[in-house]
Design a protein around this motif. Sequence first.
Motif, PDB file in Angstrom:
ATOM      1  N   ALA A 392      76.727   5.786  58.704  1.00 47.06           N
ATOM      2  CA  ALA A 392      76.413   6.556  59.912  1.00 47.06           C
ATOM      3  C   ALA A 392      75.134   6.041  60.559  1.00 47.06           C
ATOM      4  O   ALA A 392      75.052   5.919  61.794  1.00 47.06           O
ATOM      5  CB  ALA A 392      76.280   8.035  59.564  1.00 47.06           C
ATOM      6  N   PHE A 393      74.141   5.738  59.740  1.00 52.53           N
ATOM      7  CA  PHE A 393      72.884   5.209  60.270  1.00 52.53           C
ATOM      8  C   PHE A 393      73.121   3.915  61.049  1.00 52.53           C
ATOM      9  O   PHE A 393      72.640   3.750  62.179  1.00 52.53           O
ATOM     10  CB  PHE A 393      71.901   4.964  59.125  1.00 52.53           C
ATOM     11  CG  PHE A 393      70.742   4.081  59.483  1.00 52.53           C
ATOM     12  CD1 PHE A 393      69.798   4.491  60.409  1.00 52.53           C
ATOM     13  CD2 PHE A 393      70.589   2.828  58.901  1.00 52.53           C
ATOM     14  CE1 PHE A 393      68.725   3.676  60.751  1.00 52.53           C
ATOM     15  CE2 PHE A 393      69.531   2.007  59.234  1.00 52.53           C
ATOM     16  CZ  PHE A 393      68.595   2.432  60.164  1.00 52.53           C
ATOM     17  N   GLY A 394      73.859   2.982  60.456  1.00 51.17           N
ATOM     18  CA  GLY A 394      74.111   1.711  61.128  1.00 51.17           C
ATOM     19  C   GLY A 394      74.806   1.892  62.460  1.00 51.17           C
ATOM     20  O   GLY A 394      74.459   1.247  63.461  1.00 51.17           O
ATOM     21  N   ARG A 395      75.786   2.795  62.502  1.00 52.13           N
ATOM     22  CA  ARG A 395      76.552   2.997  63.739  1.00 52.13           C
ATOM     23  C   ARG A 395      75.713   3.700  64.807  1.00 52.13           C
ATOM     24  O   ARG A 395      75.745   3.322  65.987  1.00 52.13           O
ATOM     25  CB  ARG A 395      77.818   3.787  63.429  1.00 52.13           C
ATOM     26  CG  ARG A 395      78.812   2.997  62.582  1.00 52.13           C
ATOM     27  CD  ARG A 395      80.040   3.807  62.209  1.00 52.13           C
ATOM     28  NE  ARG A 395      80.907   3.071  61.298  1.00 52.13           N
ATOM     29  CZ  ARG A 395      81.849   2.208  61.687  1.00 52.13           C
ATOM     30  NH1 ARG A 395      82.047   1.979  62.983  1.00 52.13           N
ATOM     31  NH2 ARG A 395      82.595   1.575  60.797  1.00 52.13           N
ATOM     32  N   ILE A 396      74.955   4.711  64.408  1.00 50.48           N
ATOM     33  CA  ILE A 396      74.107   5.418  65.382  1.00 50.48           C
ATOM     34  C   ILE A 396      73.008   4.494  65.889  1.00 50.48           C
ATOM     35  O   ILE A 396      72.728   4.426  67.096  1.00 50.48           O
ATOM     36  CB  ILE A 396      73.512   6.686  64.742  1.00 50.48           C
ATOM     37  CG1 ILE A 396      74.615   7.692  64.433  1.00 50.48           C
ATOM     38  CG2 ILE A 396      72.471   7.312  65.665  1.00 50.48           C
ATOM     39  CD1 ILE A 396      74.149   8.885  63.616  1.00 50.48           C
ATOM     40  N   TYR A 397      72.374   3.768  64.975  1.00 49.93           N
ATOM     41  CA  TYR A 397      71.305   2.835  65.330  1.00 49.93           C
ATOM     42  C   TYR A 397      71.824   1.786  66.320  1.00 49.93           C
ATOM     43  O   TYR A 397      71.169   1.470  67.330  1.00 49.93           O
ATOM     44  CB  TYR A 397      70.806   2.176  64.052  1.00 49.93           C
ATOM     45  CG  TYR A 397      69.382   1.661  64.052  1.00 49.93           C
ATOM     46  CD1 TYR A 397      68.497   1.909  65.078  1.00 49.93           C
ATOM     47  CD2 TYR A 397      68.910   0.921  62.960  1.00 49.93           C
ATOM     48  CE1 TYR A 397      67.193   1.435  65.043  1.00 49.93           C
ATOM     49  CE2 TYR A 397      67.616   0.444  62.902  1.00 49.93           C
ATOM     50  CZ  TYR A 397      66.755   0.699  63.957  1.00 49.93           C
ATOM     51  OH  TYR A 397      65.474   0.229  63.902  1.00 49.93           O
TER      52      TYR A 397
END
Length: 539
Positions: A392-397
């Motif tokens: 989720a972090f990678g996609r939001i970032y």
Amino acid sequence: MKEPSKPYLRDLSFRGFIEGLTYLDTNSKPLAHFFGGIPYALPPVGPFRWQKPRPLPACYRYGTRANPGRYTGNCSLCPQPTQENKLDDEFWDEDCLQCNIWVPTGDPPKGGWPVLFWIHGGFLQWGTARDEDLTAMLSETACKAIVVMPAYRLNVFGFLASSELYRSSSSEYSTNVGFWDQRMALEWTWQNINYFDGDASNITIAGYSAGSHSTFHQLAYDLGVPDSKAIIKRALMLSNGPGLQPKSLDEAQEQFNELLKELRIPLTTSVTEKLGRLRKLDPKTLLKATMRMDLHQFRAVTDGSFVRHDLLHEIDSGVFAQRMQRRGIKLLIGECRDEHSVYGTWRPPKNTFASLQTRLHADYPLSAVEVFLAHYCPDGKLPTNCRNWKDAFGRIYADLQVHHLERGMVNALVRHGAGALVYRYRIEWRAKCCDDWLPKEWGVTHGSDQRPIWLWGSGLALSGEEKDIIRHAFHENLARFVNGEELDWGTSHTLRIRTLKPDGSVKIEEDSRLEEGVKVWDLLKKVGATGHPTAAAKL
């Protein structure tokens, strides 16, 4: 560099003489000229740590005809963590305000070679121009331009911010010095590139990742100066966008206090003593402290000086578009399909929602973090398209740095009549050489196009078929772009995208992610422009 070479002497007029290298092929045919580590400012060391870069004095000379300055090595490496978040200080040197310069061989065109000012990436935390090899690009393609690649201050050295330091008239301290370094290098290029047979009136600013984010901020700054001091003619933003309005100085103070605590410097110490003690610390001690912090990402702040308080409002209200139109500044901007695969690897959170929130707050204002997490993770639940919180972090970032805010910016430029200045792309194809450093399962991820496509391999092995694909898809147009010529882009409207498909073909497509990107842009507008008390009302 592996190519054979011979010395190359250059007369810089009142700046003296310098010696670089001419790289040769196996038949001793010249491929490109190179100068490594040419200073563009005085060393930012000792008491000058965290001050604006100081220009070279008028009397500064690089060398004489009898004893030329020898620039056959490389620019210095600002102290930094590695991509794996480790500390390897073998090449560190805070005296890093230098640039590498690549020059085509042969006679320049009338007026001089066009200039490509290239800013390296690395999340503004790490990175270098040291590793690039442009001999193939300058000898095999139509993109014949002088390429200037500056080093600049990074992480805590380039972006330490504190409201108390900023407001102390005796502190001799500046914010956003990494961006000021880039601007100084750009001004040095503008003033001196004619000595390299470059055309100072034809400068394209470009960058990849954080270099692209830097390109946006340099363009924004340039649009705010009088026409007589404007430098940029066009901009190339690769795999990054404007980002959010940076944190305010008051919010940056929270990070500064955390740094002081890690270094056991009492918060009650005077401002002058705090700065003095920080300047005496060695780079490794400083970086080790930042690596233990929750707010560990040192990025730009909204200071009203380099970064204007209502910068994103300027984009949304049409001010940015009007200034670009008045100066005729064209923009080439785009993305890779799977940016998130790499983004998710940089200091990822633990597998919890709370950790994700803390990690994103290291980069962004808390008010903005709360808004976009409410959108992506309502009630603190993992998004359905994500395997875990790291994913989720990678996609939001990636959405915030690249996909969505890029779309918000482009949509605003189109709404305000500047669409004819914008060219958009998307890459879904991956060169075979990427397998040497990027897992196949990461797909067409962040960085998979920088060296193979835009820098024509930069020392990597490309097959003849791959070169044909790259040339047709983008490189012929890149040459036209830096020359200030019309592009054969194929799109009938700016909101459509020139896409390099997985099979190597090029298609002109509708943007399937435009609606979601604009939605997130509009959500973040409601937060207001950081640091400006009336910005929310304006938006």
